[in-house]
Design a protein around this motif. Sequence first.
Motif, short mmCIF file in Angstrom:
data_model
loop_
_atom_site.label_atom_id
_atom_site.label_comp_id
_atom_site.label_asym_id
_atom_site.label_seq_id
_atom_site.Cartn_x
_atom_site.Cartn_y
_atom_site.Cartn_z
N LEU A 108 1.45 97.89 1.35
CA LEU A 108 1.93 98.94 0.46
C LEU A 108 1.63 100.31 1.09
O LEU A 108 0.59 100.46 1.71
N ARG A 109 2.58 101.18 0.95
CA ARG A 109 3.77 100.98 0.16
C ARG A 109 4.98 100.70 1.02
O ARG A 109 5.93 100.07 0.60
N TYR B 142 -5.86 97.51 -2.57
CA TYR B 142 -5.31 96.40 -3.37
C TYR B 142 -5.32 95.12 -2.55
O TYR B 142 -4.84 95.10 -1.40
N GLY C 152 -2.68 96.48 -0.30
CA GLY C 152 -2.59 97.93 -0.43
C GLY C 152 -3.54 98.61 0.54
O GLY C 152 -4.76 98.40 0.48
#
Length: 206
Positions: free
Chosen positions: A75-76, A112, A98
């Motif tokens: 991400l992203r 994340y 993430g």
Amino acid sequence: MLHISQHPLVQHKLSILRDSQTRHPQFRQLVREIAMLLCYEATADLDLNNATVTTPMGEAKAKVLRQEIGLIPILRAGLGMVDGILELLPSAQVWHIGIYRDEKTLRPVQYYNKLPIAPTVQICFILDPMLATGGSAVATAEILKTWGASQIKFVGLIGAPEGVQALESAHPDVDIHLAALDERLNEIGFIIPGLGDAGDRQFGTA
Ligand code: PRP
């Protein structure tokens, strides 16, 4: 091993992608299309099992993919590569990681990770358009190895020599598939000539 796609469609689409006049709807579409083409090349050595299938006319010898495949978008910006690749690998699992780069240190910061404790796939494709310092890719490969993935490939659009070197030296077993290898990084960690910020250009947040 580093693979730079020589496919004419990849090179043509990459030219439009780099153009600063290309706006985000078309940019997103191109990321999706180039990701598909790179995935076709990156999956050329996947293992197969022999199988038998019953056609309307009888039995046929067949081959089916042996391994469970995971797509790991960082991400992203890696998100934009997922849908196109899922069209080729509809049964693949998607596990998001993430990571953002600290603007000052350029070091990756993880925010994340919902990987389950036990690995659920054997081969992982890390997806991220940009391989700049390589910090995000190196950190993600470490996460996946700790998780227990037995084979990892990195699929990106543009790499800098610094990022390729960092990933190759930290994880020599990780194949790298790119559409282009550019000249260098600038002082704020952007690939030159590159295409700008792949996340912002995909999502219209520049
Ligand atoms: C960018 C890019 C890669 C990373 C590459 O992400 O999308 O993930 O930097 O840099 P590296 O090789 O030096 O680690 P960014 O931090 O801009 O986050 P975003 O994708 O959420 O915009």
